[in-house]
Design a protein around this motif. Structure first.
Motif, mmCIF file in Angstrom:
data_model
loop_
_atom_site.group_PDB
_atom_site.id
_atom_site.type_symbol
_atom_site.label_atom_id
_atom_site.label_comp_id
_atom_site.label_asym_id
_atom_site.label_seq_id
_atom_site.Cartn_x
_atom_site.Cartn_y
_atom_site.Cartn_z
ATOM 1 N N LYS A 44 -31.744 -53.213 -32.832
ATOM 2 C CA LYS A 44 -31.887 -52.246 -34.093
ATOM 3 C C LYS A 44 -33.007 -51.054 -34.171
ATOM 4 N N GLU A 45 -33.968 -51.486 -33.370
ATOM 5 C CA GLU A 45 -35.096 -50.276 -33.094
ATOM 6 C C GLU A 45 -34.880 -49.329 -32.108
ATOM 7 N N LEU A 46 -33.975 -49.515 -31.279
ATOM 8 C CA LEU A 46 -33.620 -48.696 -30.081
ATOM 9 C C LEU A 46 -32.442 -47.787 -30.436
ATOM 10 N N ARG A 47 -32.488 -46.637 -30.222
ATOM 11 C CA ARG A 47 -31.566 -45.720 -30.389
ATOM 12 C C ARG A 47 -30.423 -45.686 -29.269
ATOM 13 N N CYS A 48 -29.047 -45.653 -29.553
ATOM 14 C CA CYS A 48 -28.209 -45.224 -28.487
ATOM 15 C C CYS A 48 -28.319 -43.877 -28.165
ATOM 16 N N PRO A 49 -28.598 -43.526 -26.685
ATOM 17 C CA PRO A 49 -28.732 -42.147 -26.270
ATOM 18 C C PRO A 49 -27.134 -41.338 -26.422
ATOM 19 N N CYS A 51 -24.946 -41.911 -29.088
ATOM 20 C CA CYS A 51 -24.872 -41.567 -30.490
ATOM 21 C C CYS A 51 -26.111 -40.867 -31.317
ATOM 22 N N GLN A 52 -25.681 -39.905 -31.829
ATOM 23 C CA GLN A 52 -27.046 -39.140 -32.329
ATOM 24 C C GLN A 52 -27.903 -39.855 -33.196
ATOM 25 N N ASN A 53 -27.238 -40.881 -34.185
ATOM 26 C CA ASN A 53 -28.195 -41.641 -35.049
ATOM 27 C C ASN A 53 -27.553 -43.033 -35.332
ATOM 28 N N GLN A 54 -27.230 -43.606 -34.373
ATOM 29 C CA GLN A 54 -26.983 -45.232 -34.419
ATOM 30 C C GLN A 54 -27.975 -45.859 -33.439
ATOM 31 N N ASN A 55 -28.205 -47.212 -33.905
ATOM 32 C CA ASN A 55 -28.931 -47.837 -33.177
ATOM 33 C C ASN A 55 -27.977 -48.728 -32.021
ATOM 34 N N LEU A 56 -28.527 -49.592 -31.148
ATOM 35 C CA LEU A 56 -27.771 -50.217 -30.089
ATOM 36 C C LEU A 56 -27.039 -51.210 -30.949
ATOM 37 N N VAL A 96 -34.646 -42.274 -27.490
ATOM 38 C CA VAL A 96 -34.355 -43.759 -27.719
ATOM 39 C C VAL A 96 -35.075 -44.603 -28.674
ATOM 40 N N LEU A 97 -36.151 -43.978 -29.272
ATOM 41 C CA LEU A 97 -36.757 -44.741 -30.154
ATOM 42 C C LEU A 97 -36.763 -44.146 -31.551
ATOM 43 N N TYR A 98 -36.455 -44.903 -32.474
ATOM 44 C CA TYR A 98 -36.372 -44.441 -33.988
ATOM 45 C C TYR A 98 -37.561 -43.900 -34.362
ATOM 46 N N ARG A 99 -38.599 -44.594 -34.123
ATOM 47 C CA ARG A 99 -39.710 -44.236 -34.607
ATOM 48 C C ARG A 99 -40.666 -43.683 -33.418
ATOM 49 N N PRO A 100 -40.630 -42.470 -33.362
ATOM 50 C CA PRO A 100 -41.413 -41.860 -31.896
ATOM 51 C C PRO A 100 -42.927 -42.055 -31.979
ATOM 52 N N ARG A 101 -43.475 -42.421 -30.912
ATOM 53 C CA ARG A 101 -44.988 -42.736 -30.689
ATOM 54 C C ARG A 101 -45.708 -41.351 -31.208
#
Length: 155
Positions: A44-49, A51-56, A96-101
C-alpha cells in the motif's frame, strides 16, 4: 416474451461486466502474521510505476503484479522494510514512493505549499495595510441618509 428476453440480456451483460472488472487476487502464503502485515503495508505504501496514482495493492497492471511478487520474495528472504524500499527506489526511482523522502530534490514538494501560503498571507496583509480607510468616504451623505430613511420607514 419480449420482457423476458430483455431481462436475460440485461442479466448476461451485468454478469460479463462484473467478470471483466474483477481484479486479480494474489495468493501468497506467509510464514507468520507479521510478514503478511508487512507485505500489505508495503504494497500500500509503494506506488505502481505504470499507474499514475495507484499503489501496488490496488493496481491490476502486470508490472504491479511483478512488483508484488518481488516484494513477497524479498520478504521471504528476510529483508527489512527499509532494505526493500531502498531496493525499489534504486530500481524505479523516487516515483515509486507515495511519500517521497525529504532531500535536496524534494524540498519543493515538501515545503513549497507552506511557502506559497505564507507568501499569500503576507501579500494580503500588505494590500490591506496600504489601503487607508477614509472615514469621510464611509459616511453617508445627507441624500443617502434620506433614501435610507425612506426605505426603512413603515408605509
Amino acid at each position: 416474451m419480449r420482457l423476458l428476453s430483455i431481462f436475460i440480456l440485461t442479466l448476461a451483460f451485468a454478469c460479463t461486466t462484473n467478470i471483466a472488472t474483477a481484479s486479480p487476487v494474489d495468493t501468497y502464503e506467509f510464514n507468520d502474521e507479521v510478514t503478511k502485515i508487512r507485505f500489505q503495508a508495503l504494497s500500500k505504501e509503494l506506488r505502481c510505476p505504470k499507474c499514475q496514482n495507484q499503489n501496488l495493492a490496488d493496481s491490476n497492471s502486470p508490472i504491479a503484479a511483478d512488483l508484488r511478487r518481488e516484494l513477497y520474495e524479498l520478504l521471504q528472504q528476510g529483508k527489512a522494510d527499509s532494505e526493500i524500499v531502498n531496493f525499489m527506489v534504486d530500481r524505479y526511482g523516487e516515483f515509486v514512493l507515495y511519500r517521497p523522502r525529504v532531500s535536496e530534490l524534494t524540498y519543493i514538494l515538501w515545503f513549497g505549499p507552506a511557502v506559497l501560503i505564507l507568501l499569500g498571507i503576507i501579500v494580503v496583509i500588505v494590500i490591506v495595510r496600504r489601503k487607508p480607510v477614509d472615514k469621510k468616504t464611509l459616511a453617508l451623505s445627507s441624500e443617502q441618509k434620506e433614501k435610507l430613511k425612506n426605505l426603512t420607514s413603515d408605509k
